[in-house]
Design an enzyme around this catalytic site. Structure first.
Site, PDB file in Angstrom:
ATOM      1  N   ASN A   1     -13.269  70.883  11.175  1.00 22.97           N
ATOM      2  CA  ASN A   1     -12.358  70.424  10.097  1.00 22.97           C
ATOM      3  C   ASN A   1     -12.594  71.205   8.800  1.00 22.97           C
ATOM      4  O   ASN A   1     -12.489  70.651   7.699  1.00 22.97           O
ATOM      5  CB  ASN A   1     -12.499  68.908   9.866  1.00 22.97           C
ATOM      6  CG  ASN A   1     -11.419  68.298   8.978  1.00 22.97           C
ATOM      7  OD1 ASN A   1     -11.693  67.373   8.221  1.00 22.97           O
ATOM      8  ND2 ASN A   1     -10.209  68.788   9.045  1.00 22.97           N
TER       9      ASN A   1
ATOM     10  N   CYS B   1     -11.647  74.914   9.043  1.00 23.30           N
ATOM     11  CA  CYS B   1     -10.816  76.129   9.183  1.00 23.30           C
ATOM     12  C   CYS B   1      -9.409  75.769   9.668  1.00 23.30           C
ATOM     13  O   CYS B   1      -8.468  75.683   8.872  1.00 23.30           O
ATOM     14  CB  CYS B   1     -11.460  77.135  10.130  1.00 23.30           C
ATOM     15  SG  CYS B   1     -13.060  77.767   9.561  1.00 23.30           S
ATOM     16  N   ARG B   2      -9.256  75.559  10.979  1.00 21.60           N
ATOM     17  CA  ARG B   2      -7.904  75.441  11.550  1.00 21.60           C
ATOM     18  C   ARG B   2      -7.154  74.180  11.137  1.00 21.60           C
ATOM     19  O   ARG B   2      -5.982  74.255  10.730  1.00 21.60           O
ATOM     20  CB  ARG B   2      -7.984  75.526  13.082  1.00 21.60           C
ATOM     21  CG  ARG B   2      -8.423  76.885  13.590  1.00 21.60           C
ATOM     22  CD  ARG B   2      -8.834  76.842  15.044  1.00 21.60           C
ATOM     23  NE  ARG B   2     -10.040  76.061  15.244  1.00 21.60           N
ATOM     24  CZ  ARG B   2     -10.574  75.758  16.413  1.00 21.60           C
ATOM     25  NH1 ARG B   2      -9.966  76.161  17.523  1.00 21.60           N
ATOM     26  NH2 ARG B   2     -11.698  75.080  16.500  1.00 21.60           N
TER      27      ARG B   2
ATOM     28  N   ASP C   1     -10.515  79.846  17.511  1.00 22.09           N
ATOM     29  CA  ASP C   1     -11.470  79.466  16.469  1.00 22.09           C
ATOM     30  C   ASP C   1     -11.885  80.715  15.684  1.00 22.09           C
ATOM     31  O   ASP C   1     -12.428  81.660  16.262  1.00 22.09           O
ATOM     32  CB  ASP C   1     -12.689  78.846  17.180  1.00 22.09           C
ATOM     33  CG  ASP C   1     -13.718  78.318  16.208  1.00 22.09           C
ATOM     34  OD1 ASP C   1     -13.629  78.633  15.005  1.00 22.09           O
ATOM     35  OD2 ASP C   1     -14.617  77.587  16.663  1.00 22.09           O
TER      36      ASP C   1
HETATM   37  P1  4NP Z   1     -12.767  74.849  12.818  1.00 21.39           P
HETATM   38  O1  4NP Z   1     -13.859  76.041  12.851  1.00 21.39           O
HETATM   39  O2  4NP Z   1     -13.036  74.005  14.049  1.00 21.39           O
HETATM   40  O3  4NP Z   1     -11.454  75.566  12.903  1.00 21.39           O
HETATM   41  O4  4NP Z   1     -12.988  74.099  11.516  1.00 21.39           O
HETATM   42  C1  4NP Z   1     -15.234  75.812  12.998  1.00 21.39           C
HETATM   43  C2  4NP Z   1     -15.965  75.338  11.945  1.00 21.39           C
HETATM   44  C3  4NP Z   1     -17.325  75.122  12.080  1.00 21.39           C
HETATM   45  C4  4NP Z   1     -17.933  75.394  13.288  1.00 21.39           C
HETATM   46  C5  4NP Z   1     -17.189  75.849  14.367  1.00 21.39           C
HETATM   47  C6  4NP Z   1     -15.841  76.059  14.216  1.00 21.39           C
HETATM   48  N1  4NP Z   1     -19.343  75.185  13.415  1.00 21.39           N
HETATM   49  O5  4NP Z   1     -19.867  75.489  14.515  1.00 21.39           O
HETATM   50  O6  4NP Z   1     -19.988  74.724  12.488  1.00 21.39           O
END
Ligand code: 4NP
Length: 168
Positions: free
Chosen positions: A19, A21-22, A133
């Site tokens: 929560n 980035c995407r 991701d």
């Molecule tokens: P998101 O990206 O799922 O698009 O917010 C990521 C943010 C953090 C992590 C992995 C993906 N992490 O491993 O901390």
């Protein structure tokens, strides 16, 4: 509008892993489409993550800066998905298969499970089955996220505007 014919808001929760980035990017894109159409009174848009590791943090600075260059301000603060989300939202939209599978497993009822969707199912320009991701990659990954999400959010918004209840 009288109380009797007051329409219930369509509520949409975008979900990714962290929560940061995407899903906050999807939230900002969808909110902008809603605002530009003057439909703020009819939609509630939010986002959440499947891990609480980044709870309380703003969006990833890389995502924020790419978003800013495309005309979006990311103000969301990361929070994990909570059980009440399955009652509170009409649509719960995961960014990839892993998000989708985890959300389906978390759903407390069959009705709640049916609210879970894939973000890329709403794309009309891209033939793609997940929003990659960008966290461990470079700048192009963040640009790619914005490009896919602009397509998916436009498809989602248009389908809701055409026939709101048929989408959920
Ligand atoms: P998101 O990206 O799922 O698009 O917010 C990521 C943010 C953090 C992590 C992995 C993906 N992490 O491993 O901390």
């Amino acid at each position: 509008m009288t109380k009797e014919n007051k329409q219930k808001k369509t509520s949409i929760l975008f979900v990714c892993l962290g929560n940061i980035c995407r899903s906050p990017m999807a939230e900002a894109i969808m909110q902008k489409l809603v605002n530009e159409a003057g439909q703020q009174a009819h939609y509630h848009i939010d986002s959440a993550g499947l891990i609480s590791y980044h709870e309380g943090e703003g969006a990833d600075p890389r995502m924020k800066s790419h978003a800013f260059r495309h005309g979006y301000r990311l103000t969301h603060i990361s929070r994990p998905v909570r059980p009440s989300d399955f009652d509170d939202f009409d649509l719960i939209i995961g960014m990839d298969d892993s998000n989708y599978d985890k959300l389906r497993r978390l759903a407390p009822t069959l009705e709640a499970e049916a609210k879970v969707r894939h973000m890329t199912d709403f794309c009309t320009l891209h033939v793609i089955d997940h929003v990659p991701d960008p966290y461990y990659g470079g700048a192009q990954g963040f640009e790619n996220v914005i490009e896919i999400l602009e397509d998916a959010c436009a498809g989602l918004f248009n389908s809701l505007q055409l026939s709101p209840q048929s989408q959920y």
